[in-house]
Design a protein around this motif. Structure first.
Motif, PDB file in Angstrom:
ATOM      1  N   HIS A 306       0.849  -1.181   0.000  1.00  0.00           N
ATOM      2  CA  HIS A 306       0.000   0.000   0.000  1.00  0.00           C
ATOM      3  C   HIS A 306       0.894   1.243   0.000  1.00  0.00           C
ATOM      4  CE1 HIS A 306      -3.061  -2.918   0.972  1.00  0.00           C
ATOM      5  NE2 HIS A 306      -2.471  -3.206   2.120  1.00  0.00           N
ATOM      6  N   THR A 352     -10.172  10.406   4.087  1.00  0.00           N
ATOM      7  CA  THR A 352     -10.485   9.520   2.961  1.00  0.00           C
ATOM      8  C   THR A 352      -9.380   8.498   2.749  1.00  0.00           C
ATOM      9  OG1 THR A 352     -11.743  11.291   1.899  1.00  0.00           O
ATOM     10  CG2 THR A 352     -11.093   9.439   0.522  1.00  0.00           C
ATOM     11  N   GLN A 353      -8.145   8.959   2.771  1.00  0.00           N
ATOM     12  CA  GLN A 353      -7.030   8.039   2.568  1.00  0.00           C
ATOM     13  C   GLN A 353      -6.893   7.062   3.735  1.00  0.00           C
ATOM     14  OE1 GLN A 353      -2.227   8.067   1.467  1.00  0.00           O
ATOM     15  NE2 GLN A 353      -3.221   9.957   2.037  1.00  0.00           N
ATOM     16  N   ASN A 355      -9.287   5.898   5.660  1.00  0.00           N
ATOM     17  CA  ASN A 355     -10.344   4.901   5.525  1.00  0.00           C
ATOM     18  C   ASN A 355     -10.002   3.891   4.434  1.00  0.00           C
ATOM     19  OD1 ASN A 355     -13.220   3.959   6.039  1.00  0.00           O
ATOM     20  ND2 ASN A 355     -13.340   4.470   3.871  1.00  0.00           N
ATOM     21  N   TRP A 356      -9.460   4.394   3.321  1.00  0.00           N
ATOM     22  CA  TRP A 356      -9.033   3.497   2.238  1.00  0.00           C
ATOM     23  C   TRP A 356      -7.983   2.511   2.725  1.00  0.00           C
ATOM     24  CZ3 TRP A 356      -3.966   3.330   0.518  1.00  0.00           C
ATOM     25  CH2 TRP A 356      -3.711   2.491  -0.572  1.00  0.00           C
ATOM     26  N   THR A 359      -9.425  -0.136   5.173  1.00  0.00           N
ATOM     27  CA  THR A 359     -10.219  -1.118   4.435  1.00  0.00           C
ATOM     28  C   THR A 359      -9.337  -2.060   3.638  1.00  0.00           C
ATOM     29  OG1 THR A 359     -12.061   0.450   4.260  1.00  0.00           O
ATOM     30  CG2 THR A 359     -12.039  -1.403   2.711  1.00  0.00           C
TER      31      THR A 359
END
Length: 580
Positions: A306, A352-353, A355-356, A359
């Motif tokens: 990631h 946002t990042q 949470n990405w 997940t």
């Protein structure tokens, strides 16, 4: 995250910045006349990047004599070095609006396969490059080279050349500071003239406008070692601060001053990121993708990689030590400082990042969850009275303080009952060494640690930025070890040996490293004095990091320092580091 950031990044998407032409297979032979009056140069070489199991980005720059011209560029991809088994070809055009760069997204490839590629324009053929798609299925091994922080005037890029000589690397991870924005005469340029590594006259100033950044990339890509590595291996790349300006955050940077005529920071940032997308072999910004560069790469069932953006998109402004009075363990601002550092409202990634990422980690079934990101994640905390001296280092007083406090700390570790309460507080009242790293954003770091712990993942963090080599246990605020960190030394940028005035004596460096390991609880390894790179190897059972160091970047003649080479590993299911 403020909407102004999203709106500006969507401007990059609307401009088609870094757009790639899709190649799906063979399109027939090109037969066109050559224009002898407009020669084309591929002087910046070729590159590949963002490999997936079935596709990869190819890159080149086709610069004509007539920079007002439109250049037609052909590409070829084959399974053999002689290009007899041609599987992809095609043509596209480029011009000054793209800085004459070309990106091809080659699709419909086979996984885990080496391919050969080249470009042609107006009778000139580029160098040939090799690239490799990611493997699928059950894997026994994946091997990554990790680099960051390549300052052209500071020294030679020997690390790149050493990696280019290796044949068993799956990909090169570049964790940022691919270029530096500084002018001649600024940071780490004092040896540039003697080394023959000055910038061209037209690019000797600080990078602020689009052409400044474009020319800086062009200059860097003239380096033979960097070209060789790009020809040999696919890159997986993220930016850090110097691709824009030192200590960047979402809406500003330490090295940006509008009052000095440098304009609006957002304009500078957009120019810098446009040049990055043009020059890096990465997939382009696309409409609606305001986060730009965070993305995952799957190496079969072995690891999920990631790649994060801890710098540009979501980062809140760094906390400044000068806003607090922090002289010793009785400092009046200590509680306020700790509260600010640990605030859950402060972010490096943005909601946002984050949470990405959470997940992606939770849903991945790969053995290893690997974060490729810019700054140190492990806790590097030092006694508050020592940190106050590091902020304004004086070797005559700093090293005696290092030695005294490390001595007290070792006695504390050994359970010495003769220590006074005052002495214990001197070594246990600690603050972060670097507030530009994850230590300045502890609340969000704890959220990532909780995801790794609660989901039972094997977490390995890869980091750059600091210019020195580090290995850390990743320990949450409850004392649980949730993963490990391997951080690479810089390619050429100076590190602690310069900041702490250690000189060239590696014996002094070794003593300093021992003091740091005693004082910083989670630190397992450090090299404070040398440039180099990391090779990280993953198997189903172990993740092993090998640090390689260059004996000097100040001479074209060099050797690898075998005496300082180091390796560490972590075993799946037991997130602790073991010295090899």
């Amino acid at each position: 995250m403020k909407q102004i950031s999203r709106r500006h990044f969507l401007r990059l998407s609307a401009m088609g910045v870094g757009a790639a032409v899709v190649s799906t297979g063979l399109l027939g032979c090109a037969d066109r006349d050559s224009d002898d009056d407009n020669n084309v140069s591929f002087a910046q070489g070729v590159a590949s990047g963002d490999p997936l199991a079935d596709s990869v980005i190819l890159w080149t720059r086709a610069l004509p004599n007539d920079t007002d011209a439109v250049v037609t560029v052909d590409w070829e991809v084959a399974t053999d070095s002689g290009f007899d088994d041609l599987i992809h070809n095609g043509s596209t055009t480029t011009d000054g609006s793209k800085d004459f760069t070309v990106k091809i997204d080659v699709q419909n490839l086979s996984s885990g396969t080496v391919y050969y590629y080249r470009f042609r324009a107006n009778g000139t053929t580029s160098a040939e490059g090799t690239t490799k798609t990611l493997p699928e299925g059950s894997l026994e091994q994946a091997k990554l080279a990790v680099v960051s922080c390549a300052n052209f005037p500071a020294g030679y890029f020997h690390a790149y050349g050493e990696i280019a000589a290796l044949d068993d690397i799956d990909a090169v991870l570049h964790l940022g500071d691919y270029i530096y924005e500084y002018a001649d005469g600024d940071y780490a340029t004092e040896d540039a003239e003697a080394l023959g590594r000055q910038f061209a006259a037209g690019n000797a100033g600080e990078c602020i406008e689009l052409d400044d950044y474009r020319n800086r990339y062009a200059h860097y890509r003239g380096d033979e070692n960097l070209q060789a590595l790009h020809r040999k291996q696919p890159f997986i790349t993220i930016w850090d601060d110097h691709e824009v300006a030192n200590d960047s955050w979402r809406e500003g940077a330490e090295n940006h001053n509008p009052e000095a005529g440098e304009g609006e920071y957002l304009d500078r940032k957009l120019a810098a990121l446009q040049a990055w997308f043009e020059w890096m072999p990465v997939r382009p910004a696309s409409e609606g993708d305001e986060e730009i560069i965070y993305r995952s790469f799957e190496f079969g069932d072995l690891l999920s990689l990631h790649m994060l953006d801890t710098r540009i998109i979501g980062r809140d402004e760094q906390i400044d030590y000068t806003d607090y009075q922090l002289d010793d363990y009785n400092a009046p601002d200590l509680a306020r400082f700790n509260s600010d550092v640990q605030s859950s409202d402060r972010t490096l990634l943005g909601a946002t990042q984050l949470n990405w990422l959470q997940t992606a980690m939770q849903t991945s079934s790969a053995t290893w969850q690997v974060l490729g990101q810019q700054v140190l994640m492990g806790k590097l905390t030092l006694p508050v009275e020592l940190q106050s001296q590091i902020l304004d280092p004086n070797p005559d007083t700093l090293f005696p303080a290092f030695i005294e406090l490390a001595g007290l700390k070792q006695r504390y570790i050994d359970g010495d009952v003769t220590l006074t309460q005052d002495e214990i507080k001197r070594v246990t009242t600690v603050v972060p060494y670097n507030l530009d790293a994850w230590d300045g954003y502890d609340g969000e770091r704890e959220a990532i640690y909780a995801t790794a712990k609660d989901s039972g993942k094997n977490l390995v963090v890869l980091a750059g930025d600091s210019h020195n080599a580090w290995a850390n246990d990743l320990v949450n605020n409850n004392g649980d070890t949730v993963g490990v960190e391997f951080a690479t030394a810089s390619v050429s940028s100076p590190g602690l040996e310069e900041y702490l005035s250690l000189g060239d004596d590696l014996g002094v460096a070794g003593v300093t490293e021992g003091l740091l390991k005693t004082l910083a609880d989670d630190l397992r390894y450090v090299n404070v004095a040398q440039r180099g790179f990391v090779i990280t190897t993953f198997t189903p059972d172990e993740a092993t990091s090998e640090w390689f160091f260059i004996d000097t970047v100040k001479s074209e003649t060099y050797t690898l320092d075998d005496d300082r080479k180091q390796a560490m590993k972590t075993v799946a299911g037991t997130p602790e580091l073991v010295l090899l």
